[in-house]
Design a protein around this motif. Sequence first.
Motif, PDB file in Angstrom:
ATOM      1  N   LYS A 170      -5.831   9.189   8.285  1.00  0.00           N
ATOM      2  CA  LYS A 170      -6.218   8.943   6.902  1.00  0.00           C
ATOM      3  C   LYS A 170      -5.841   7.526   6.454  1.00  0.00           C
ATOM      4  CE  LYS A 170      -5.506  13.848   5.873  1.00  0.00           C
ATOM      5  NZ  LYS A 170      -6.926  14.234   5.792  1.00  0.00           N
TER       6      LYS A 170
ATOM      7  N   GLU B  53      -4.299  17.063  -2.219  1.00  0.00           N
ATOM      8  CA  GLU B  53      -4.631  15.999  -1.274  1.00  0.00           C
ATOM      9  C   GLU B  53      -5.936  15.305  -1.673  1.00  0.00           C
ATOM     10  OE1 GLU B  53      -4.485  15.299   3.520  1.00  0.00           O
ATOM     11  OE2 GLU B  53      -5.452  17.120   2.802  1.00  0.00           O
ATOM     12  N   GLN B  54      -5.793  14.069  -2.130  1.00  0.00           N
ATOM     13  CA  GLN B  54      -6.949  13.272  -2.516  1.00  0.00           C
ATOM     14  C   GLN B  54      -6.517  11.819  -2.653  1.00  0.00           C
ATOM     15  OE1 GLN B  54      -8.399  14.308  -6.394  1.00  0.00           O
ATOM     16  NE2 GLN B  54      -6.364  14.701  -7.211  1.00  0.00           N
ATOM     17  N   ASP B  55      -7.453  10.889  -2.437  1.00  0.00           N
ATOM     18  CA  ASP B  55      -7.165   9.450  -2.541  1.00  0.00           C
ATOM     19  C   ASP B  55      -5.918   9.099  -1.710  1.00  0.00           C
ATOM     20  OD1 ASP B  55      -9.348   9.183  -4.226  1.00  0.00           O
ATOM     21  OD2 ASP B  55      -8.141   9.631  -5.997  1.00  0.00           O
ATOM     22  N   ASN B  56      -4.855   8.627  -2.381  1.00  0.00           N
ATOM     23  CA  ASN B  56      -3.639   8.222  -1.674  1.00  0.00           C
ATOM     24  C   ASN B  56      -2.609   9.343  -1.553  1.00  0.00           C
ATOM     25  OD1 ASN B  56      -4.852   5.761  -1.576  1.00  0.00           O
ATOM     26  ND2 ASN B  56      -3.083   4.606  -2.303  1.00  0.00           N
ATOM     27  N   ASN B  57      -2.984  10.550  -1.916  1.00  0.00           N
ATOM     28  CA  ASN B  57      -2.125  11.710  -1.716  1.00  0.00           C
ATOM     29  C   ASN B  57      -2.499  12.392  -0.403  1.00  0.00           C
ATOM     30  OD1 ASN B  57      -0.944  11.192  -4.142  1.00  0.00           O
ATOM     31  ND2 ASN B  57      -1.931  12.866  -5.251  1.00  0.00           N
TER      32      ASN B  57
ATOM     33  N   TYR C 282       1.232   5.506  -0.015  1.00  0.00           N
ATOM     34  CA  TYR C 282       0.658   6.832   0.220  1.00  0.00           C
ATOM     35  C   TYR C 282       1.746   7.864  -0.073  1.00  0.00           C
ATOM     36  CZ  TYR C 282      -3.343   4.637   2.515  1.00  0.00           C
ATOM     37  OH  TYR C 282      -4.458   3.889   2.781  1.00  0.00           O
TER      38      TYR C 282
ATOM     39  N   ASN D 264       0.847  -1.195   0.000  1.00  0.00           N
ATOM     40  CA  ASN D 264       0.000   0.000   0.000  1.00  0.00           C
ATOM     41  C   ASN D 264       0.883   1.246   0.000  1.00  0.00           C
ATOM     42  OD1 ASN D 264      -2.846  -1.232   0.650  1.00  0.00           O
ATOM     43  ND2 ASN D 264      -1.431  -2.187   2.102  1.00  0.00           N
TER      44      ASN D 264
END
Length: 329
Positions: free
Chosen positions: A98, A81-85, A72, A70
């Motif tokens: 998160k 900043e979204q999903d895995n950011n 990030y 996984n």
Amino acid sequence: MKNLEIALCDSCDDYILKFASYIMERAKVGVHIFTTPESFYSDEGDYDYALIAEEFKEVMEFRPKGVVKNKYYLVENQENEQDNNIFKYQSVEKILNKIPILKETKASIKKSNEKSRIIGVYSPVSHELQLPFSMAMAQSYRTNGNVLFIDLEELSIMPKLIGNQNDFNLMDFLYEINTNSKDVNISKYVQSFMGFDYIEPFANPSEISEIDEDAWSMFFSVISKASYDAVVVLFGRAINGFSKFIEAVDKLYILGKPGDYFRKGQELFWNYLDKLDIQTERQEVILPMSAGNLSDGAYRIEELLQGNLGVFVKKLINENGKCEYKMCG
């Protein structure tokens, strides 16, 4: 259940060390720090999670060995900043929130009536890596709970390696134990480094010889009952009552070097243990690598603990039944 293994990748030493310290104090996980893309690229470890700064993104895609389940990415612009950011410049707690699995993974707590497992390290040949090896041992045991590291060298370079000094050291702690043994507050003597606790070593090389066997008995009684799952003790010299305390540890790692000259020293020490009929579980460890440029600042202790030596020690702990190991790469 196997602990989660996490890679933290960021070129800012201060940021990533504080990040790692926060995680290791709050979660039962294994943390691996990388401060250059090259070190992460060449690493062959497998990780459940990786938190990766933007400058590591390219090598992440082309890393030849090792699996990251996984990923990030720590971004510097909050708008991304979204999903895995995840936005990098916010509290570590918010970042971990998160990632649900990290939020849920709690550190173990030792019950008050349990004694700490005590791990001893001793080198009859005074291996130059006995201190980094013991620190790596403390960090590796950290994945199984809280760990205290005790450095019983006459004159330790540990404060220089870490770059930090405390107002109180082992001599102060021993003095309080012997004058106020019923109500000793260990917390004021303890500092943390890369997930494990330690007490500042002796400042004067003559101090350790002044401690008698009774004082050491009180000391080991106090630390074994403190709130630690494991205590790693580096016996830098044969303290008063040495054989008694060696016999009391749960396991003793005996460090040596390749070569006939150093082998003789190892054999003499094993004969000494056998003559005294000391039944402590023991394991010989041959360390072929040297300290190199560690003490002059060219090579950071954090890199050593996360590099070959750290990997070697983790394998040593996880593999049972072998008496000799060789260093990786």
